[in-house]
Scaffold this active site. Sequence first.
Site, mmCIF file in Angstrom:
data_model
loop_
_atom_site.group_PDB
_atom_site.id
_atom_site.type_symbol
_atom_site.label_atom_id
_atom_site.label_comp_id
_atom_site.label_asym_id
_atom_site.label_seq_id
_atom_site.Cartn_x
_atom_site.Cartn_y
_atom_site.Cartn_z
ATOM 1 N N CYS A 67 58.807 43.037 54.315
ATOM 2 C CA CYS A 67 59.766 43.483 54.898
ATOM 3 C C CYS A 67 61.545 42.653 54.297
ATOM 4 O O CYS A 67 62.241 42.436 54.928
ATOM 5 C CB CYS A 67 59.846 42.652 55.875
ATOM 6 S SG CYS A 67 58.128 43.516 56.846
ATOM 7 N N HIS A 69 64.939 38.958 55.707
ATOM 8 C CA HIS A 69 64.297 39.848 56.013
ATOM 9 C C HIS A 69 64.226 41.428 56.705
ATOM 10 O O HIS A 69 65.729 41.468 57.453
ATOM 11 C CB HIS A 69 63.521 39.214 57.224
ATOM 12 C CG HIS A 69 62.464 39.709 57.851
ATOM 13 N ND1 HIS A 69 62.234 40.684 58.909
ATOM 14 C CD2 HIS A 69 60.551 39.204 56.924
ATOM 15 C CE1 HIS A 69 60.772 40.877 58.777
ATOM 16 N NE2 HIS A 69 60.150 40.346 58.421
ATOM 17 N N ASP A 92 69.400 32.571 60.963
ATOM 18 C CA ASP A 92 67.731 33.205 61.325
ATOM 19 C C ASP A 92 66.998 32.229 61.074
ATOM 20 O O ASP A 92 66.524 31.916 59.741
ATOM 21 C CB ASP A 92 67.716 34.648 60.150
ATOM 22 C CG ASP A 92 65.959 35.013 59.993
ATOM 23 O OD1 ASP A 92 65.177 34.102 60.541
ATOM 24 O OD2 ASP A 92 65.689 36.127 59.394
ATOM 25 N N GLN A 96 61.955 31.653 59.240
ATOM 26 C CA GLN A 96 61.054 30.242 58.283
ATOM 27 C C GLN A 96 61.570 28.905 58.684
ATOM 28 O O GLN A 96 60.928 28.456 57.209
ATOM 29 C CB GLN A 96 61.275 31.457 57.085
ATOM 30 C CG GLN A 96 60.798 32.744 56.991
ATOM 31 C CD GLN A 96 59.232 32.708 56.499
ATOM 32 O OE1 GLN A 96 58.021 31.270 56.605
ATOM 33 N NE2 GLN A 96 58.138 33.696 57.362
ATOM 34 N N LYS A 114 55.352 31.522 64.236
ATOM 35 C CA LYS A 114 55.324 31.115 62.685
ATOM 36 C C LYS A 114 55.627 29.534 63.243
ATOM 37 O O LYS A 114 55.669 28.935 61.891
ATOM 38 C CB LYS A 114 56.629 31.279 62.245
ATOM 39 C CG LYS A 114 56.455 32.711 61.872
ATOM 40 C CD LYS A 114 57.900 33.045 61.074
ATOM 41 C CE LYS A 114 57.662 35.199 60.601
ATOM 42 N NZ LYS A 114 57.106 35.389 60.443
HETATM 43 N N1 7TS Z 1 63.010 36.944 59.810
HETATM 44 C C1 7TS Z 1 62.656 36.041 58.565
HETATM 45 C C2 7TS Z 1 63.067 35.309 57.547
HETATM 46 C C3 7TS Z 1 61.304 36.422 58.460
HETATM 47 O O1 7TS Z 1 60.675 35.385 57.249
HETATM 48 C C4 7TS Z 1 60.721 36.997 59.438
HETATM 49 C C5 7TS Z 1 59.119 37.439 59.962
HETATM 50 C C6 7TS Z 1 61.479 37.243 61.082
HETATM 51 C C7 7TS Z 1 62.882 37.271 60.639
HETATM 52 C C8 7TS Z 1 60.563 37.863 61.337
HETATM 53 O O2 7TS Z 1 59.965 37.527 63.019
HETATM 54 P P1 7TS Z 1 58.654 38.095 63.668
HETATM 55 O O3 7TS Z 1 58.512 37.103 64.320
HETATM 56 O O4 7TS Z 1 59.677 38.212 65.226
HETATM 57 O O5 7TS Z 1 58.450 39.490 63.017
HETATM 58 N N2 7TS Z 1 58.416 37.207 58.237
HETATM 59 C C9 7TS Z 1 57.259 38.280 57.556
HETATM 60 C C10 7TS Z 1 56.680 37.200 56.616
HETATM 61 O O6 7TS Z 1 57.542 36.881 56.256
HETATM 62 N N3 7TS Z 1 55.808 37.955 56.707
HETATM 63 O O7 7TS Z 1 54.841 38.541 58.174
HETATM 64 C C11 7TS Z 1 56.455 38.381 58.761
#
Ligand code: 7TS
Length: 404
Positions: A363, A122, A199, A202, A225
């Site tokens: 992203c 990401h 990371d 997910q 999430k």
């Molecule tokens: N890493 C991964 C693998 C992600 O899927 C996401 C967000 C992030 C980092 C960032 O997370 P945040 O909570 O700091 O924003 N992924 C997604 C997505 O797949 N669709 O919207 C956000």
Amino acid sequence: MYDVNRVREDFPILARQIYGRPLVYLDNGATTQKPRQVVEAMVDEYYNVNANVHRGVHFLSQQATDLHEASRETVRHFINARSTAEILFTRGTTESINLLAFSFGEAMVKAGDEVVVSAMEHHSNIVPWQMMCERKGAQLRVIPMTDDGELQLEALDDLLTERTRIVCCTQVSNVLGTVNLVKEVVRIAHERGIPVLVDGAQSVPHMSVDVQDMDCDFFAFSGHKVYGPTGVGVLYGKEAWLDKLPPYQGGGEMIKNVSFEKTTYNELPYKFEAGTPDYVATHALAKALDYVSGLGMQAIEAHEQELTRYALEKLQGIEGMRIFGAAKQRDAVISFQVGNIHHLDMGTLLDRLGIAVRTGHHCAEPLMRRLGIEGTVRTSFGLYNTKAEVDALVDGIERVRRMF
Ligand code: 7TS
């Protein structure tokens, strides 16, 4: 037995109608819906406990502090960290990685050094490292991926040099659903004494995570999430590493003593937590982790794996269906295109049927470039999704396909 209809009753939003149809929420990779237990904990804290943490001698402040620190223990237990000193509260995965990239870069990275990321990261696990590399005159290197969407770990060993400072890799791809062999990544990197950031944005919502077993040096995830509130996340770091790294932000809470000549820093984890934390959100995050633990991570995983298998089979039956990623181990995320229907058209028309999916590059532009596409439609499942919702998705796609 896992009773999904019982579980759904905990999520009031799932009863909503969208354009006169029942909501089919399939955008859990972006964010998950919240159970009553989480929302009610937030309302209760604001109504009955609210006071700033760590600073007050008064009753409410101590009670809020107790809830906040008990939440740190809940997180520690949930990912099986050794100590609460290793659990840093942040605003989310993105802030966790920015914190680490800055602090690690300041302490450990010089001109000519290298940082390794994977081909399926990401943007939030690419850009902070790129920014740090630019500041320090270091280079970004990339672990390549097969057409099936699996990391080529046999290439990792060659990629690592005496200049490599850190390896950063997602546990689960937010586009392909690939479950990466992060334990193997850690083993290969550690053979050369290189630390690893995983990371977990997910993975944490879908499988049990044990940072000691994984042996990663750093681990990041987001509360929202995993059925918790927005605006809170976690950075886990091994104490030996966190001790070596300088603070990310300065301010209240992170100091021991301040004078105009010199400031000394607080002990872990507070050294990395400047300012008033979102203590209501940390408490609610703990409630979310209690909630999923109560259902059982293994039961959730089994339910979602069954749903994913069912969806893959059904989707593959659609004419013109192209599914991206065919990793042997995959999670509850499926990205696809149908014929030459643009992903945005597909997403918009599904929305009119009450079906919420995500469209676009998710992203992960470098991954899109690797796949030779601009974007996909993505369905991502959560613990409350059902086979009937998969059927609704498949019917919806068929309707859109017939329209074109
Ligand atoms: N890493 C991964 C693998 C992600 O899927 C996401 C967000 C992030 C980092 C960032 O997370 P945040 O909570 O700091 O924003 N992924 C997604 C997505 O797949 N669709 O919207 C956000």
